[in-house]
Every structure is written in structure tokens, then in C-alpha cells.
Enzyme design. Structure first.
Site, PDB file in Angstrom:
ATOM      1  N   ARG A  19     -21.766  10.462  11.526  1.00 47.83           N
ATOM      2  CA  ARG A  19     -22.043  11.148  10.263  1.00 47.83           C
ATOM      3  C   ARG A  19     -22.229  12.657  10.446  1.00 47.83           C
ATOM      4  NH1 ARG A  19     -26.652   6.805   8.851  1.00 47.83           N
ATOM      5  NH2 ARG A  19     -26.500   6.584  11.120  1.00 47.83           N
ATOM      6  N   TYR A  46     -36.244   6.703  19.169  1.00 49.76           N
ATOM      7  CA  TYR A  46     -34.885   7.056  18.770  1.00 49.76           C
ATOM      8  C   TYR A  46     -34.662   8.538  19.084  1.00 49.76           C
ATOM      9  CZ  TYR A  46     -34.171   2.645  16.250  1.00 49.76           C
ATOM     10  OH  TYR A  46     -34.006   1.328  15.916  1.00 49.76           O
ATOM     11  N   GLY A  65     -33.690   1.870   6.923  1.00 47.83           N
ATOM     12  CA  GLY A  65     -33.937   0.437   6.782  1.00 47.83           C
ATOM     13  C   GLY A  65     -35.206   0.252   5.965  1.00 47.83           C
ATOM     14  N   GLU A 114     -31.317  -3.242   6.581  1.00 48.55           N
ATOM     15  CA  GLU A 114     -30.622  -1.944   6.593  1.00 48.55           C
ATOM     16  C   GLU A 114     -30.122  -1.649   5.186  1.00 48.55           C
ATOM     17  OE1 GLU A 114     -30.430   0.299   9.309  1.00 48.55           O
ATOM     18  OE2 GLU A 114     -32.030  -1.147   9.641  1.00 48.55           O
ATOM     19  N   ASN A 133     -29.125  12.241  10.759  1.00 54.00           N
ATOM     20  CA  ASN A 133     -27.807  11.619  10.815  1.00 54.00           C
ATOM     21  C   ASN A 133     -26.729  12.527  10.261  1.00 54.00           C
ATOM     22  OD1 ASN A 133     -28.905   9.038  11.703  1.00 54.00           O
ATOM     23  ND2 ASN A 133     -29.702   8.878   9.629  1.00 54.00           N
ATOM     24  N   TYR A 189     -24.388  54.935  23.539  1.00 49.74           N
ATOM     25  CA  TYR A 189     -24.385  53.773  24.408  1.00 49.74           C
ATOM     26  C   TYR A 189     -24.906  54.206  25.776  1.00 49.74           C
ATOM     27  CZ  TYR A 189     -23.053  50.251  27.719  1.00 49.74           C
ATOM     28  OH  TYR A 189     -23.114  49.341  28.730  1.00 49.74           O
ATOM     29  N   TYR A 208     -18.456  51.660  33.260  1.00 48.29           N
ATOM     30  CA  TYR A 208     -17.551  50.605  33.730  1.00 48.29           C
ATOM     31  C   TYR A 208     -16.176  51.196  33.948  1.00 48.29           C
ATOM     32  CZ  TYR A 208     -15.226  46.010  33.609  1.00 48.29           C
ATOM     33  OH  TYR A 208     -14.494  44.892  33.901  1.00 48.29           O
TER      34      TYR A 208
HETATM   35  C1  UD1 Z   1     -31.967   3.185  12.402  1.00 53.17           C
HETATM   36  C2  UD1 Z   1     -32.604   1.870  11.994  1.00 53.17           C
HETATM   37  C3  UD1 Z   1     -33.150   2.014  10.579  1.00 53.17           C
HETATM   38  C4  UD1 Z   1     -34.156   3.136  10.538  1.00 53.17           C
HETATM   39  C5  UD1 Z   1     -33.566   4.426  11.083  1.00 53.17           C
HETATM   40  C6  UD1 Z   1     -34.676   5.429  11.291  1.00 53.17           C
HETATM   41  C7  UD1 Z   1     -31.379   0.108  13.149  1.00 53.17           C
HETATM   42  C8  UD1 Z   1     -30.361  -0.952  13.017  1.00 53.17           C
HETATM   43  N1  UD1 Z   1     -31.612   0.818  12.038  1.00 53.17           N
HETATM   44  O1  UD1 Z   1     -30.867   3.416  11.525  1.00 53.17           O
HETATM   45  O2  UD1 Z   1     -33.781   0.801  10.174  1.00 53.17           O
HETATM   46  O3  UD1 Z   1     -34.596   3.322   9.203  1.00 53.17           O
HETATM   47  O4  UD1 Z   1     -32.941   4.222  12.356  1.00 53.17           O
HETATM   48  O5  UD1 Z   1     -34.218   6.684  11.703  1.00 53.17           O
HETATM   49  O6  UD1 Z   1     -31.959   0.251  14.188  1.00 53.17           O
HETATM   50  N2  UD1 Z   1     -28.103   4.219  19.312  1.00 53.17           N
HETATM   51  C9  UD1 Z   1     -27.742   3.847  20.593  1.00 53.17           C
HETATM   52  N3  UD1 Z   1     -26.781   2.891  20.734  1.00 53.17           N
HETATM   53  C10 UD1 Z   1     -26.178   2.273  19.694  1.00 53.17           C
HETATM   54  C11 UD1 Z   1     -26.565   2.667  18.375  1.00 53.17           C
HETATM   55  C12 UD1 Z   1     -27.540   3.628  18.219  1.00 53.17           C
HETATM   56  O7  UD1 Z   1     -28.256   4.367  21.560  1.00 53.17           O
HETATM   57  O8  UD1 Z   1     -25.320   1.405  19.922  1.00 53.17           O
HETATM   58  C13 UD1 Z   1     -29.153   5.258  19.150  1.00 53.17           C
HETATM   59  C14 UD1 Z   1     -28.668   6.498  18.409  1.00 53.17           C
HETATM   60  O9  UD1 Z   1     -28.237   7.497  19.330  1.00 53.17           O
HETATM   61  C15 UD1 Z   1     -29.910   6.954  17.649  1.00 53.17           C
HETATM   62  C16 UD1 Z   1     -30.707   5.665  17.447  1.00 53.17           C
HETATM   63  O10 UD1 Z   1     -30.191   4.732  18.365  1.00 53.17           O
HETATM   64  O11 UD1 Z   1     -30.667   7.841  18.435  1.00 53.17           O
HETATM   65  C17 UD1 Z   1     -30.592   5.139  16.018  1.00 53.17           C
HETATM   66  O12 UD1 Z   1     -29.233   4.888  15.713  1.00 53.17           O
HETATM   67  P1  UD1 Z   1     -28.589   5.280  14.328  1.00 53.17           P
HETATM   68  O13 UD1 Z   1     -27.173   4.845  14.319  1.00 53.17           O
HETATM   69  O14 UD1 Z   1     -28.880   6.688  13.993  1.00 53.17           O
HETATM   70  O15 UD1 Z   1     -29.410   4.325  13.334  1.00 53.17           O
HETATM   71  P2  UD1 Z   1     -29.738   4.540  11.796  1.00 53.17           P
HETATM   72  O16 UD1 Z   1     -28.557   4.162  10.983  1.00 53.17           O
HETATM   73  O17 UD1 Z   1     -30.309   5.876  11.577  1.00 53.17           O
HETATM   74 CA    CA Z   2     -30.565   7.667  12.828  1.00 50.30          CA
END
Ligand code: UD1
Ligand code: CA
Length: 458
Positions: A15, A101, A138, A153, A226, A365, A386
Site C-alpha cells: 500500500r 509490528y 482488525g 480483519e 500502511n 564562496y 578546486y
Molecule cells: C495487522 C493486523 C490487524 C491490526 C493491524 C494493526 C493481522 C492479520 N492483522 O493488519 O488486525 O489491526 O495490523 O496495525 O495481523 N508482516 C510480516 N510477514 C507477513 C505479513 C506481515 O512480517 O507475511 C509484518 C509487516 O511487515 C508489518 C506487520 O507484520 O510490520 C503487520 O502486517 P500488515 O500487512 O501491515 O498488517 P495489517 O493489514 O496492518
Molecule cells: Ca500494518
């Protein structure tokens, strides 16, 4: 009970529409990831695991100062539950686990510590937030009696669920054994076909694992990034909070909504910062410093009584007390000004030390130079430092006077008290106390006539 932290940072961040990993986006001068890692490092966890995609190097460079991080690659980004599962085999099964996260940067250490404390070796603890606008998050669905039933979600939610304003922040903590047991059972039957960590909640409820929630109303603290819009909103929130704290400590800001600090600062008493000033890196202000509108100051130190006039850019410089800079001045790295120096409009200094009371007031300068005390550098003076291959030094002694529009071809040395006639091109040294000039003789042609256009009407 020991606990370990798992930071999820492998998401592609579709996104954001950027080529950079999303967690490397900048918030107030630091990547989202660095913000999260700073919070994680403050927790005294026994281990920190980072789940990353194919950009390990970029992430590692961002937190070079942190040692002992366990880097775990998630080859394919199949969802947050799948990401946690990649790290779990390296987690001590006796330990509790806290999941962070990488795209939720402003989480407070105290909030995280209280989540960990609530696990107590058996509970699944979820941090939720009451927010005015839940879109994108979520939703926390509660059953009769108010206990949590599940997290849904947004894209899988029905209209009633979408109206819920209690959201999942993503921060979750549980004993390692409980997590592995729950995560193994998570499927991917949802709109995105991903393995959702959030499904651990309903599975825990079904299997009788106690689920506790802690709730915050601090929206910024739990805001995920995001989209570019969310990043900009969070930046403003962060800057507002920071400006408030600075003013509380006595800094005067003409307009806190038009002030940005992307780093850290120290300041004395009676400092005043006008609108649209950007401070970057580490900036130190003495007492009575005034910074005019539209200035940028990066990794610099401004002494007592310094005035920086509007539209100046100061970078890697040390400015002595009572200096006056700008408007429209540019001090580049390695500039050091002693007390009461004056650098005026359209003057650029680089790797230059200027002594007490010296002046370069207009259009100059000066690079790679050592300038003594009480030197006057006239309008339009240029150090030709220079030669196309190498940089050379210009030395100017105390009390020298460099006439306007002179070019000092370095290496060159101008003695103390020397005067350089306006418009000179100096290719050799100028001795102390004398007038040196290089100038073609002025002529006037008596019989010269200005050309006339042929068809001009007389
Ligand atoms: C997620 C939550 C949502 C919450 C929101 C809060 C889930 C399914 N949903 O949604 O309930 O409200 O965060 O900010 O967890 N990531 C990985 N590997 C993956 C997917 C994601 O490492 O395969 C990491 C991303 O880099 C990110 C974090 O996990 O740092 C969250 O992933 P993201 O895709 O942003 O989830 P949201 O849709 O924001
Ligand atoms: Ca997120």
C-alpha cells in the site's frame, strides 16, 4: 520468567507503493523499524528476533548499534501468523513471547512492559485500542459478558463488525508453548489467503486459554503505517507531541505546527524559533539563540546569542557566540565561526574556520580556508579551492581586507593586514600590510561610437 521479542518486518508494504521495505520509511528522521527496535531494546528481553523479507542488509544497517539480534528470513510473506512461526523454533520454549509490528513505530515501552507482565506464564494478552476511526484495522469482537471472542480483519468483516471502534493494535504476548500450539492450527481461509496471527485469539477462546486485553486510547501510540497518508498523519502527531514537550521545557516556538525536529536537540534559555524551521540530527543551541523563518539546521552547534536570519541552511557547523548568519546563508560541513563573525546573504562557507569578528556579508564562496580575526571579505569574493582534481587551502591573516569580486586561486596565502584591490585574481601570495591587486588598466575611448540599428527611425 524470561521473555523474548519477535518483531515482524517482512511485509512488502504494497500500500506504500515504494521500492523500499515499508518498515524503512522515515518518521521524524528515523526509520519505522528503528523506532520499534529502540522500544524493543529498552525492554530487557533475553532475545530479540526480527522476521524480515529479502532485505536483511537494509534492516541490519538501520540498527547497527544493536547486537545479538536474531535475524530470521520469511521467504514468502504468507501472513503475520506465518511470520511468527518462522521465528518460534529459535525461541526458548520456557519463555514468554511478545510480538511487535515493525510498522507501528510509536509504541511506548511502558505499554509493552505491562503486556508482558500480564502473560504470567499462561495468558494470551492482546493490546487493543479505542479509536474514533477504526478503518484499516482488525476489529475486536466481544461476546456476551464482554469477553473477547475473536478478531476480524476489516476485509473479512460484515457491516456490524466494521462499526466496532475497538481495534487490534497487533501487539500480542503469550507463552511460547501456547503460541506454537495455536499458530499450528491457523488456516488461511480468508479474503487475502494469508495466515493471520489474529486468528490465535478465537482459537485460544475455543481451547480454553485465558485471553486478556489491555486497552489504550492513545491513537498515535498504536497507529500502523500502511499508506503515505498514515505516515504523514503520524509524523504530524509525533511532531506535535515533541513540540509540546520542548515548549514545556522552555523553548519558544512561534508556531508549533510549523516546526520539525528530526532528531534530538539541546537548548539554553530564551531561544526563539520562528516558523518552518527544520532541525535535523543533533542540534545544540546555547542561550538567547534566535532562528528565523524557513531555516534548516543539521548536526550543528550554535553558541549563545547567535542570530540566524530567514532562509539559511546550516549543516555540520559550529557557530560561536553572537554570530549573525543570513538571511540566505549556507554553512556547510566543517564550518567553524569564532565569536561575532558575520555571514550574510548568498554566502557559502565550507571547511572554513573564521576568526573573531570576521565578516563575509554578501555573495561569496569561501571553501577550505583559514580566515583570521577581523577580516573583511568583500562582496563576490571567491576562493578557487578546486583545480578539477584536488582541493587547496586559502590562508587569510588577521585584519586582512579582501576587495569585492576578487578570486583567490588556492593554494594562496594572504598576510595579516593585507589589502586586496577589488576585482583582483590572485594566483600568488599577498604580503602582510600591503596593497596587492591584479587588474587591467582602465581605458576610455574618446572616438568610440555605439553601433546603431540600420532601420532605426531618426
Ligand atoms: C495487522 C493486523 C490487524 C491490526 C493491524 C494493526 C493481522 C492479520 N492483522 O493488519 O488486525 O489491526 O495490523 O496495525 O495481523 N508482516 C510480516 N510477514 C507477513 C505479513 C506481515 O512480517 O507475511 C509484518 C509487516 O511487515 C508489518 C506487520 O507484520 O510490520 C503487520 O502486517 P500488515 O500487512 O501491515 O498488517 P495489517 O493489514 O496492518
Ligand atoms: Ca500494518
Amino acid at each position: 520468567m524470561t521473555f523474548e521479542v519477535i518483531v515482524l518486518a517482512a511485509g512488502k508494504g504494497a500500500r506504500m507503493q515504494s521500492r523500499e521495505p515499508k518498515v524503512m520509511q522515515d518518521l521524524a528522521g528515523k526509520s519505522l523499524f528503528s523506532h520499534v527496535m529502540t522500544a524493543a531494546a529498552g525492554l530487557q528481553a533475553s532475545h530479540i528476533h526480527v522476521v524480515h523479507g529479502h532485505d536483511e542488509g537494509v534492516l541490519q544497517r538501520a540498527v547497527q548499534q544493536l547486537s545479538g539480534v536474531n535475524w530470521v528470513c520469511q521467504d514468502q510473506q504468507l501472513g503475520t501468523a506465518h511470520a511468527v512461526l518462522q521465528a518460534l523454533p529459535t525461541v526458548n520454549p520456557e519463555s514468554d513471547v511478545l510480538v511487535l509490528y515493525g510498522d507501528v513505530p510509536l509504541i511506548k515501552q511502558s505499554t509493552l512492559a505491562s503486556l508482558v507482565a500480564a502473560v504470567a506464564g499462561r495468558n494470551l494478552v492482546v493490546l487493543t485500542a479505542q479509536v474514533p476511526d477504526p478503518s484499516g484495522y482488525g476489529r475486536v469482537v466481544r461476546g456476551r459478558g464482554g469477553s473477547v471472542a475473536r478478531i476480524v480483519e476489516e476485509r473479512d468483516a460484515d457491516e456490524d463488525e466494521k462499526a466496532i471502534c475497538e481495534v487490534n493494535t497487533g501487539f500480542i504476548a503469550a507463552p511460547a508453548t501456547v503460541l506454537s500450539r495455536l499458530l499450528e492450527r491457523i488456516g488461511n481461509e480468508n479474503d487475502q489467503g494469508e495466515y493471520y496471527l489474529t486468528d490465535a485469539v478465537s482459537l485460544a477462546v475455543e481451547s480454553g486459554t485465558p485471553v486478556l486485553t489491555q486497552t489504550t486510547t492513545d491513537v498515535d501510540e498504536v497507529s500502523g503505517v500502511n499508506t503515505p497518508q498514515q505516515l504523514a498523519r503520524l509524523e504530524r502527531g509525533y511532531q506535535a507531541r515533541q513540540a509540546e514537550e520542548l515548549m514545556h521545557a522552555g523553548l519558544c516556538l512561534r508556531d508549533p505546527t510549523r516546526f520539525d525536529l528530526r532528531g534530538t536537540m539541546e537548548f539554553g534559555t530564551d531561544c526563539m524559533i520562528d516558523v518552518n524551521v527544520l532541525l535535523v540530527g543533533h542540534v545544540v543551541l546555547g542561550n538567547d539563540v534566535t532562528i528565523g523563518a524557513n531555516c534548516t539546521v543539521l548536526d550543528s552547534e550554535l553558541g549563545d546569542g547567535v542570530t540566524v536570519n530567514p532562509n539559511s541552511v546550516i549543516e555540520g557547523a559550529k557557530v560561536g557566540s553572537d554570530c549573525n548568519i543570513g538571511p540566505f546563508a549556507r554553512l556547510r560541513s566543517g564550518t567553524e565561526l569564532a565569536a561575532r563573525a558575520r555571514v550574510g546573504n548568498f554566502v557559502e562557507l565550507k571547511e572554513t574556520r573564521m576568526g573573531e569578528g570576521s565578516k563575509a556579508n554578501h555573495l561569496a564562496y569561501v571553501g577550505d580556508a583559514e580566515v583570521g580575526r577581523n577580516v573583511n571579505i568583500g562582496a563576490g569574493v571567491i576562493t578557487c579551492n578546486y583545480d578539477g582534481a584536488n582541493k587547496h587551502k586559502t590562508l587569510i591573516g588577521d585584519d586582512a581586507f579582501i576587495g569585492s569580486d576578487s578570486q583567490l586561486v588556492a593554494p594562496v596565502e594572504i598576510g595579516p593586514g593585507a589589502t586586496i584591490g577589488a576585482g583582483s585574481t590572485l594566483t600568488g601570495n599577498a604580503p602582510a600590510g600591503k596593497l596587492t591587486l591584479s587588474r587591467s588598466k582602465q581605458v576610455t575611448r574618446d572616438n568610440w561610437q555605439r553601433p546603431q540599428k540600420k532601420d532605426r527611425v531618426k
